[in-house]
Design a protein around this motif. Structure first.
Motif, short mmCIF file in Angstrom:
data_model
loop_
_atom_site.label_atom_id
_atom_site.label_comp_id
_atom_site.label_asym_id
_atom_site.label_seq_id
_atom_site.Cartn_x
_atom_site.Cartn_y
_atom_site.Cartn_z
N GLU A 173 43.00 38.92 31.11
CA GLU A 173 41.67 39.54 31.15
C GLU A 173 40.69 38.66 31.91
O GLU A 173 39.86 39.16 32.67
CB GLU A 173 41.16 39.79 29.73
N VAL A 174 40.78 37.36 31.73
CA VAL A 174 39.91 36.43 32.44
C VAL A 174 40.22 36.48 33.93
O VAL A 174 39.30 36.51 34.76
CB VAL A 174 40.04 35.00 31.87
N GLU A 175 41.50 36.50 34.29
CA GLU A 175 41.88 36.63 35.71
C GLU A 175 41.29 37.89 36.32
O GLU A 175 40.76 37.87 37.42
CB GLU A 175 43.40 36.67 35.86
N ASN A 176 41.40 39.00 35.59
CA ASN A 176 40.85 40.27 36.08
C ASN A 176 39.34 40.19 36.24
O ASN A 176 38.78 40.71 37.21
CB ASN A 176 41.24 41.42 35.16
N ALA A 177 38.67 39.54 35.29
CA ALA A 177 37.21 39.39 35.38
C ALA A 177 36.83 38.55 36.60
O ALA A 177 35.88 38.88 37.31
CB ALA A 177 36.67 38.75 34.10
N LEU A 178 37.57 37.49 36.86
CA LEU A 178 37.32 36.65 38.04
C LEU A 178 37.51 37.46 39.32
O LEU A 178 36.72 37.34 40.27
CB LEU A 178 38.22 35.43 38.04
N MET A 179 38.53 38.30 39.34
CA MET A 179 38.76 39.13 40.52
C MET A 179 37.62 40.14 40.71
O MET A 179 37.19 40.38 41.84
CB MET A 179 40.11 39.84 40.41
N ARG A 180 37.11 40.70 39.61
CA ARG A 180 35.98 41.63 39.72
C ARG A 180 34.73 40.93 40.23
O ARG A 180 33.86 41.54 40.83
CB ARG A 180 35.70 42.30 38.37
N MET A 181 34.65 39.61 40.00
CA MET A 181 33.51 38.83 40.49
C MET A 181 33.71 38.42 41.95
O MET A 181 32.87 37.75 42.52
CB MET A 181 33.34 37.57 39.63
N GLY A 182 34.83 38.81 42.54
CA GLY A 182 35.08 38.51 43.94
C GLY A 182 35.94 37.29 44.17
O GLY A 182 36.09 36.83 45.30
#
Length: 101
Positions: free
Chosen positions: A51-60
């Motif tokens: 989930e943290v990886e996905n959040a980082l990806m959503r942040m660019g």
């Protein structure tokens, strides 16, 4: 994304890392040698890591470029950006408020 924002807000220097990544370790040691104890979040040690990886990806952020370093709540980048700042002498200015020495 809340977890990422909370971590980067609560800690001056945050490194998103994986325990098997030698560059992640090297960047962490660099900050320690410069007098900063970074908050190192090992993505592969947390059940919510994906989930943290996905959040980082959503942040660019590109999670293939670990480590990801945040200073003062702002994304600095990965190893290339951190080392470039260090070689130019700019990294010290960014981390000065977080130095423990």
């Amino acid at each position: 994304m809340d977890k990422v924002q909370r971590m980067t807000r609560e800690h001056g220097v945050v490194i998103f890392s994986k325990s098997t990544c030698c560059l992640c370790y090297a960047v962490s040691i660099l900050f320690q040698d410069l007098g900063v104890i970074p908050y190192v979040y090992e993505i592969d040690h947390d059940p919510q890591g994906k989930e943290v990886e996905n959040a980082l990806m959503r942040m660019g952020c590109n999670n293939a470029l670990l480590p990801l370093v945040f200073i003062g709540g702002k994304l600095v980048g990965s190893t290339n950006e951190v080392m470039s700042l260090h070689l130019k002498g700019s990294l010290i200015q960014l981390i000065k408020p977080y130095m423990s020495v």
